[in-house]
Design a protein around this motif. Structure first.
Motif, PDB file in Angstrom:
ATOM      1  N   PHE A 150       0.837  -1.199   0.000  1.00 25.08           N
ATOM      2  CA  PHE A 150       0.000   0.000   0.000  1.00 25.08           C
ATOM      3  C   PHE A 150       0.873   1.251   0.000  1.00 25.08           C
ATOM      4  O   PHE A 150       0.682   2.170  -0.800  1.00 25.08           O
ATOM      5  CB  PHE A 150      -0.904  -0.021   1.235  1.00 25.08           C
ATOM      6  N   VAL A 203       1.075   4.219  -2.877  1.00 26.16           N
ATOM      7  CA  VAL A 203       0.548   5.578  -2.746  1.00 26.16           C
ATOM      8  C   VAL A 203       1.638   6.637  -2.828  1.00 26.16           C
ATOM      9  O   VAL A 203       1.384   7.749  -3.308  1.00 26.16           O
ATOM     10  CB  VAL A 203      -0.280   5.749  -1.450  1.00 26.16           C
ATOM     11  N   LEU A 216      -6.316   5.881  -7.677  1.00 24.53           N
ATOM     12  CA  LEU A 216      -5.230   5.121  -7.065  1.00 24.53           C
ATOM     13  C   LEU A 216      -5.164   3.699  -7.613  1.00 24.53           C
ATOM     14  O   LEU A 216      -4.092   3.093  -7.656  1.00 24.53           O
ATOM     15  CB  LEU A 216      -5.401   5.103  -5.546  1.00 24.53           C
ATOM     16  N   VAL A 261      -3.743  -0.314  -4.929  1.00 26.74           N
ATOM     17  CA  VAL A 261      -4.041   0.225  -3.610  1.00 26.74           C
ATOM     18  C   VAL A 261      -5.278  -0.451  -3.029  1.00 26.74           C
ATOM     19  O   VAL A 261      -5.314  -0.786  -1.837  1.00 26.74           O
ATOM     20  CB  VAL A 261      -4.223   1.748  -3.691  1.00 26.74           C
ATOM     21  N   GLN A 299      -5.070  -2.532   0.505  1.00 27.30           N
ATOM     22  CA  GLN A 299      -5.890  -2.137   1.641  1.00 27.30           C
ATOM     23  C   GLN A 299      -6.748  -3.300   2.127  1.00 27.30           C
ATOM     24  O   GLN A 299      -6.851  -3.569   3.327  1.00 27.30           O
ATOM     25  CB  GLN A 299      -6.788  -0.957   1.255  1.00 27.30           C
ATOM     26  N   TYR A 338      -1.046   8.046   6.124  1.00 27.17           N
ATOM     27  CA  TYR A 338      -2.133   7.575   5.260  1.00 27.17           C
ATOM     28  C   TYR A 338      -2.991   8.740   4.784  1.00 27.17           C
ATOM     29  O   TYR A 338      -3.442   8.778   3.634  1.00 27.17           O
ATOM     30  CB  TYR A 338      -3.018   6.586   6.018  1.00 27.17           C
ATOM     31  N   CYS A 352      -3.449   9.414   0.815  1.00 25.77           N
ATOM     32  CA  CYS A 352      -4.595   8.665   0.318  1.00 25.77           C
ATOM     33  C   CYS A 352      -5.932   9.216   0.803  1.00 25.77           C
ATOM     34  O   CYS A 352      -6.738   9.687   0.003  1.00 25.77           O
ATOM     35  CB  CYS A 352      -4.456   7.192   0.731  1.00 25.77           C
TER      36      CYS A 352
END
Length: 368
Positions: A115, A119, A141, A145, A149, A312, A316
């Protein structure tokens, strides 16, 4: 005569060096995972670079460089450090298997490496996002991604969430054991819904997510898990669906549990969704929100969890939340007071923090 005491040594250069080392390690873990190299070492045993390359249809010289990096960084062992480079054999330590290979182990962390490596590649685009010249949504994304996740949450959703955490919510085990109905809001790839269906075979679960690729994967996972007869998924915005007279079934008061697992902070407009969740729960049922266990107030310095969640958010969650207007722009760091404000605006009387122990997530019951 007086002297000025020496200034304290600034440790920022050392911190940045450590961060750079960590960044390369994260990227190397993501690379090794994608190539199947950890899995090969775990299942096939120690290997030389040539053997690992032959097992995984990859290049031996690149395999050698990766193996040496992993050994000097402490992720792999080496049988004989003095052996010829082409003859060195590299075992995966048993203690590292759970973290690097075992997909359902709660300590499995390679999805987080995947992840993060995905990103941070968005930095050039984020430069334009931060200047207000474009947006960067979850759809932008992409699958890498999405998949990472979902894989990161899978061990929790199929394990501790249903084995320990949800059964500790008062009244929930009895309701679901008796054939209760569950609404899983923001279900993603469906692992939370699947976990609930496997833990409570009498329960039925409806998953809702506005991201079509995620819902498509959720259908596939439910079929593979053998629970598709009791779990359904659809790409509906529940904030709209509850007001649709031609919607699929009556949703008002239909569910014993209405849950949002790690998604409220992502919602551009959380209040309408929470209001819909309030309508969907039956009298005496449970509305549950699981979100990040950040500090109750902004403090400096922050904990490791706080720093991780801000990371994060930067790369994102905040850009995705702001990609859809209007947006309240919550970001990953949603503190309890923020959720309480949203919940009260949605018509709830209060928010109760449940005494459920998890390092990364906090569980809220919305009442009234």
């Amino acid at each position: 005569m007086t002297t000025t005491p020496p200034a304290p040594q600034d440790d920022l250069p050392d911190r940045l060096l450590a961060a750079l080392l960590g960044a390369y390690e994260v990227a190397a873990v993501a690379l090794g995972d994608r190539l199947g190299w950890y899995r090969s070492l775990a299942d096939g045993g120690p290997a030389t670079a040539a053997e690992l390359a032959a097992r995984t249809d990859s290049d031996a010289r690149y395999a050698r460089e990766w193996l040496e990096h992993q050994a000097v960084s402490g992720y792999l062992d080496v049988a004989d450090v003095h052996a010829d480079p082409e003859s060195r054999r590299y075992p995966l330590p048993d203690a590292h298997r759970a973290v690097l290979v075992d997909e359902l182990d709660p300590g499995h962390m390679t999805p987080l490496a995947r992840f993060t490596s995905a990103v941070v590649r968005g930095v050039p685009a984020l430069t334009q996002v931060y200047r207000g010249r474009r947006t960067l949504s979850w759809a932008d994304l992409g699958d890498e991604v999405r998949d990472a996740q979902a894989a990161a949450n899978r061990p929790l959703f199929l394990g501790p969430l249903v084995d320990e955490l949800l059964p500790a919510v008062p009244g929930l085990d009895a309701a679901l054991s008796a054939g209760g109905r569950v609404a899983d809001i923001g279900c993603g790839h469906g692992w939370s819904a699947i976990g609930i269906a496997r833990r409570w075979p009498q329960a039925r679960v409806d998953g809702f997510d506005v991201d079509p690729p995620s819902v498509a994967r959720a259908h596939q996972h439910a079929e593979a898990a053998g629970v598709a007869d009791r779990v359904s998924f659809r790409t509906d915005d529940v904030a709209v669906l509850v007001d649709d007279p031609e919607g699929p079934g009556q949703l008002d008061g239909a569910f014993d549990l209405v849950a949002a697992f790690e998604c409220v902070h992502d919602l551009p407009q959380p209040v309408p969704v929470l209001r819909a969740m309030r309508r969907m729960v039956r009298p005496g049922g449970t509305v549950l929100v699981m979100d990040e266990a950040v500090a109750e107030e902004f403090t400096v310095p922050g904990s490791e969890v706080e720093r991780l969640m801000y990371g994060y958010s930067l790369f994102c969650c905040l850009p995705d939340g702001r990609a859809h207007e209007p947006s309240v722009a919550t970001g990953t760091v949603m503190r309890p007071g923020t959720l309480r404000t949203y919940a009260r605006a949605a018509g709830f009387a209060d928010v109760e923090v449940l005494p459920l122990d998890n390092d990364f997530f906090r569980f809220y019951r919305l009442v009234g």
